[in-house]
Design an enzyme around this catalytic site. Structure first.
Site, short mmCIF file in Angstrom:
data_model
loop_
_atom_site.label_atom_id
_atom_site.label_comp_id
_atom_site.label_asym_id
_atom_site.label_seq_id
_atom_site.Cartn_x
_atom_site.Cartn_y
_atom_site.Cartn_z
N GLN A 21 -20.38 63.68 18.94
CA GLN A 21 -19.13 63.35 18.24
C GLN A 21 -18.47 64.62 17.68
O GLN A 21 -17.23 64.73 17.64
CB GLN A 21 -19.45 62.37 17.11
CG GLN A 21 -18.28 61.95 16.25
CD GLN A 21 -17.39 60.91 16.92
OE1 GLN A 21 -17.87 59.94 17.47
NE2 GLN A 21 -16.09 61.11 16.88
N ASP A 33 -15.92 57.02 7.73
CA ASP A 33 -16.73 56.26 8.68
C ASP A 33 -17.11 54.95 7.99
O ASP A 33 -16.91 54.80 6.78
CB ASP A 33 -17.99 57.09 9.04
CG ASP A 33 -18.86 56.45 10.12
OD1 ASP A 33 -18.40 55.51 10.79
OD2 ASP A 33 -20.02 56.90 10.29
N CYS A 38 -14.58 58.40 13.38
CA CYS A 38 -15.31 58.41 14.66
C CYS A 38 -15.14 57.10 15.43
O CYS A 38 -15.31 57.07 16.64
CB CYS A 38 -16.79 58.69 14.41
SG CYS A 38 -17.53 57.51 13.27
N ARG A 47 -29.63 57.04 22.49
CA ARG A 47 -29.02 56.57 21.24
C ARG A 47 -29.99 55.62 20.58
O ARG A 47 -30.43 54.66 21.21
CB ARG A 47 -27.69 55.85 21.47
CG ARG A 47 -27.29 55.02 20.24
CD ARG A 47 -25.91 54.44 20.29
NE ARG A 47 -24.91 55.47 20.10
CZ ARG A 47 -23.66 55.23 19.70
NH1 ARG A 47 -23.28 54.00 19.44
NH2 ARG A 47 -22.80 56.20 19.57
N ARG A 57 -14.08 62.36 23.21
CA ARG A 57 -15.52 62.12 23.39
C ARG A 57 -15.90 62.34 24.86
O ARG A 57 -16.93 62.93 25.17
CB ARG A 57 -15.90 60.69 23.00
CG ARG A 57 -15.71 60.32 21.55
CD ARG A 57 -16.56 61.13 20.61
NE ARG A 57 -17.97 61.15 20.98
CZ ARG A 57 -18.84 60.13 20.87
NH1 ARG A 57 -18.44 59.00 20.34
NH2 ARG A 57 -20.10 60.24 21.26
N HIS A 71 -25.15 62.81 14.75
CA HIS A 71 -24.31 62.35 15.88
C HIS A 71 -23.61 63.59 16.47
O HIS A 71 -22.40 63.74 16.36
CB HIS A 71 -23.31 61.33 15.36
CG HIS A 71 -22.63 60.53 16.44
ND1 HIS A 71 -22.99 60.58 17.76
CD2 HIS A 71 -21.59 59.64 16.37
CE1 HIS A 71 -22.22 59.78 18.47
NE2 HIS A 71 -21.37 59.20 17.65
N1 CP Z 1 -17.99 56.99 17.80
C1 CP Z 1 -18.94 56.40 18.53
O1 CP Z 1 -20.05 56.93 18.73
O2 CP Z 1 -18.58 55.20 19.05
P1 CP Z 1 -19.55 54.17 19.81
O3 CP Z 1 -20.54 53.64 18.79
O4 CP Z 1 -18.64 53.11 20.35
O5 CP Z 1 -20.29 54.90 20.91
N1 NVA Z 2 -22.31 55.85 11.11
C1 NVA Z 2 -22.01 55.00 12.24
C2 NVA Z 2 -21.41 55.80 13.34
C3 NVA Z 2 -21.01 55.00 14.55
C4 NVA Z 2 -20.43 55.86 15.63
C5 NVA Z 2 -23.26 54.26 12.68
O1 NVA Z 2 -24.32 54.90 12.80
O2 NVA Z 2 -23.19 53.05 12.90
#
Ligand code: CP
Ligand code: NVA
Length: 330
Positions: free
Chosen positions: A138, A231, A272, A108, A317, A135
């Site tokens: 997700q 989001d 999400c 990540r 998830r 992502h």
């Molecule tokens: N939706 C999601 O990816 O959540 P986190 O950032 O908590 O992993």
């Molecule tokens: N768009 C958000 C998604 C988090 C799961 C981010 O990248 O922070």
């Protein structure tokens, strides 16, 4: 021929066929059943995985950890500060080292090209746990959730409201085009998805009997929608200075009860997570103090209403990440 994803990386959904994505959703549903019935499934006993996080996480990290343990694997977590990657060691060298020790690598972080470079050099499957652009894990959870609610995916309409060029919006556009779901990006022109990705997704959508549309009109976005998705307005890695401009641009796209009521009668609300639907977070409180608004991308009423399926998504998830790891490592 049966689907075989063994040895593949999971970097973005553009790399997968509709049949392969459907296979992962089916597998996630199977794993959910095993978990719910307490049936052991330590199918990957003896394997080890590493989780590289350059950004924070609750759902993704916990999903990889719990899924890894349920499958019988050893799990190592590296936080943003405790590895050499990027600072003292190149991505390429890091990949070659971790690939010698682990059977799979989750990443990540920032640019999509980093996770692509890891995968090119690791020699083991690499899973994208969120980049600036995409992502994908997700999406398996989200499409499973939608299928659980409606019993189908093809022909539905999903509208994404707000920052329609972020990683989640981009990924939704791709997965909808692949699976025959009509996708609508609803936001200001400044935050629309990149033209080349829209063009790519429109070509994919045409093959799968659905459409990709863009609108700046929130009511137009809600009309005929089965899923209203949103989001946060400033994503991880973006500077806090963006809040003022994003609030100005995106306030008209907040998901409210009026918007939900303008959609189909059985429409659901998705997010999400994490979400700024109240002031119980540091950011929520800061925005309330500086800008005088207590709800951002959705109202608290929408978030808490019966048609909100956000916690089903969050649970899914784990089942879907388990499916992705199992399919690529078995
Ligand atoms: N939706 C999601 O990816 O959540 P986190 O950032 O908590 O992993
Ligand atoms: N768009 C958000 C998604 C988090 C799961 C981010 O990248 O922070």
């Amino acid at each position: 021929m049966g689907i075989n994803l063994s040895g593949r990386s999971f970097l973005k959904l553009l790399d997968f066929t509709p049949a392969e994505i459907t296979y992962l959703i089916d597998l996630a549903e199977d794993f959910k059943r095993l978990k719910r019935t307490g049936t052991p499934h330590r199918y990957l006993e003896g394997k080890n995985i590493v989780l590289l996080f350059e950004k924070t996480s609750t759902r993704t990290r916990c999903s990889f950890e719990v899924a890894g343990h349920d499958l019988g694997m050893g799990v190592t977590y590296l936080d943003p500060k405790s590895s050499q990657m990027g600072k003292k060691e190149s991505i390429e060298d890091t990949a070659r080292v971790l690939g010698r020790m682990f059977d799979g690598i989750e990443y990540r972080g920032f640019a999509q090209e980093i996770v692509e470079e890891l995968a090119e050099n690791a020699g083991v499957p690499v899973w994208n746990g969120l980049t600036t652009e995409f992502h994908p894990t997700q999406m398996i959870a989200d499409t499973l959730t939608i299928r659980e609610k409606f019993g189908r995916l093809k022909g539905l309409k999903l509208t994404f409201f707000g920052d329609a060029q972020n990683n989640v919006a981009n990924s939704l556009m791709v997965v909808c085009a692949k699976l025959g779901i009509n996708f609508c990006a609803c936001g200001p022109k400044e935050q629309m998805p990149a033209a080349d990705l829209v063009e790519t997704c429109r070509a994919i959508a045409a093959e799968n009997g659905c459409t990709v549309t863009l609108t700046e009109d929130p009511m137009e976005g809600a009309k005929g929608a089965d899923v209203l998705y949103t989001d946060i307005w400033v994503s991880m890695g973006e500077p806090a200075e963006l809040w003022a401009e994003r609030i100005r641009l995106l306030e008209p796209y907040r998901v409210t009860m009026d918007l939900l009521n303008a959609a189909n009668d059985d429409a659901v609300f998705m997010h999400c997570l994490p979400s700024y639907h109240d002031t119980k977070t540091e950011v929520g409180a800061m925005v309330a103090e500086q800008f005088g608004i207590s709800e951002l991308e959705c109202t608290d009423e929408v978030f808490e209403c019966k048609r909100s399926v956000v916690f089903d998504e969050a649970e899914n998830r784990m089942h879907s990440i388990k499916a992705i790891m199992y399919a690529t490592l078995k």
